[in-house]
Design a protein around this motif. Structure first.
Motif, short mmCIF file in Angstrom:
data_model
loop_
_atom_site.label_atom_id
_atom_site.label_comp_id
_atom_site.label_asym_id
_atom_site.label_seq_id
_atom_site.Cartn_x
_atom_site.Cartn_y
_atom_site.Cartn_z
N LEU A 68 -5.68 -3.49 -7.55
CA LEU A 68 -6.03 -3.57 -6.13
C LEU A 68 -7.23 -4.49 -5.89
CD1 LEU A 68 -5.62 0.16 -5.05
CD2 LEU A 68 -4.38 -1.80 -4.08
N LEU A 69 -8.26 -4.32 -6.69
CA LEU A 69 -9.46 -5.14 -6.52
C LEU A 69 -9.18 -6.62 -6.78
CD1 LEU A 69 -12.13 -2.78 -8.14
CD2 LEU A 69 -11.81 -3.28 -5.70
N GLU A 70 -8.35 -6.89 -7.78
CA GLU A 70 -8.00 -8.29 -8.07
C GLU A 70 -7.16 -8.89 -6.94
OE1 GLU A 70 -7.93 -8.38 -12.95
OE2 GLU A 70 -6.07 -7.90 -11.90
N SER A 71 -6.20 -8.14 -6.44
CA SER A 71 -5.31 -8.70 -5.42
C SER A 71 -5.92 -8.73 -4.02
CB SER A 71 -3.98 -7.94 -5.40
OG SER A 71 -4.19 -6.61 -4.96
N LYS A 72 -6.67 -7.72 -3.66
CA LYS A 72 -7.22 -7.63 -2.30
C LYS A 72 -8.57 -8.31 -2.13
CE LYS A 72 -3.93 -4.85 -0.79
NZ LYS A 72 -2.92 -5.28 0.14
N LEU A 73 -9.40 -8.30 -3.19
CA LEU A 73 -10.76 -8.87 -3.08
C LEU A 73 -11.00 -10.04 -4.03
CD1 LEU A 73 -12.87 -5.59 -2.76
CD2 LEU A 73 -12.17 -7.15 -0.93
N LYS A 100 -13.26 0.79 0.59
CA LYS A 100 -12.17 0.72 1.56
C LYS A 100 -10.85 0.33 0.89
CE LYS A 100 -10.83 -1.33 5.96
NZ LYS A 100 -11.20 -2.23 7.05
N VAL A 101 -10.91 -0.69 0.03
CA VAL A 101 -9.70 -1.13 -0.69
C VAL A 101 -9.17 -0.01 -1.58
CG1 VAL A 101 -8.91 -2.66 -2.54
CG2 VAL A 101 -10.19 -3.60 -0.61
N LEU A 102 -10.06 0.67 -2.28
CA LEU A 102 -9.62 1.73 -3.19
C LEU A 102 -9.04 2.92 -2.44
CD1 LEU A 102 -12.60 1.55 -5.71
CD2 LEU A 102 -10.29 0.60 -5.99
N ILE A 103 -9.69 3.33 -1.38
CA ILE A 103 -9.21 4.47 -0.60
C ILE A 103 -7.90 4.13 0.12
CG2 ILE A 103 -9.73 5.95 1.40
CD1 ILE A 103 -12.69 5.83 0.39
N ASN A 104 -7.82 2.93 0.70
CA ASN A 104 -6.57 2.49 1.34
C ASN A 104 -5.44 2.37 0.34
OD1 ASN A 104 -7.76 2.45 3.85
ND2 ASN A 104 -8.06 0.24 3.90
N GLY A 105 -5.79 2.14 -0.92
CA GLY A 105 -4.79 2.09 -1.99
C GLY A 105 -4.42 3.46 -2.53
N GLU A 106 -4.89 4.50 -1.85
CA GLU A 106 -4.58 5.89 -2.17
C GLU A 106 -5.10 6.33 -3.53
OE1 GLU A 106 -0.42 6.54 -1.42
OE2 GLU A 106 -0.64 6.05 0.71
N LEU A 107 -6.26 5.81 -3.89
CA LEU A 107 -6.93 6.26 -5.11
C LEU A 107 -7.97 7.32 -4.75
CD1 LEU A 107 -7.52 2.84 -6.82
CD2 LEU A 107 -6.17 4.69 -7.75
#
Length: 133
Positions: A68-73, A100-107
């Motif tokens: 997620l971090l690689e693709s979104k940020l 935000k990215v991690l929580i939106n990614g349901e982690l």
């Protein structure tokens, strides 16, 4: 004065001191000695890689978090420590974007904290005064 002479006259200085913060202002190479034994020798850049600021992130799924971090940020500057936490060198002043990215990614985001290791702390860890993270 020391840096000036070093640069202009190409003179090497060997300075022994326990005041690491002051050595940081003039040194280009660091050697850590404990009881007469050289424990480690590092360049200025190598040492500052060990002592730089970072975000330490604990989640339920590290692999998914990295994707997620690689693709979104577009995160590239990270490692995984021995506690299975992500040590992120990007977005240090913007942890809200990461969370935000991690929580939106349901982690499940357990912790996200800023970390900075001083030269003194690094030395203490090296000689066994503190545990490495």
């Amino acid at each position: 004065m020391i840096k000036d002479i070093n640069e202009k006259e190409k003179v090497t200085f060997i300075i022994s001191s326990h005041i690491l913060s002051e050595l940081d202002l003039v040194a280009t190479k660091f050697g850590f000695i404990e009881q007469g034994a050289l424990l480690e020798e590092l360049t200025y850049d190598e040492l500052h890689e060990h002592t730089s600021k970072s975000l330490v992130i604990k989640v339920d799924d590290v692999d998914k978090a990295i994707r997620l971090l690689e693709s979104k940020l577009d995160v590239k500057n990270y490692s995984i420590n021995k506690n299975n936490e992500i040590v992120l060198k990007d977005y240090i002043e913007e942890p809200y974007k990461v969370s935000k990215v991690l929580i939106n990614g349901e982690l499940k985001l357990y912790t996200i904290k800023k970390q900075e290791t001083t030269l003194e702390e690094y030395f203490l860890r090296l000689v066994g005064g503190e545990q490495n993270d």
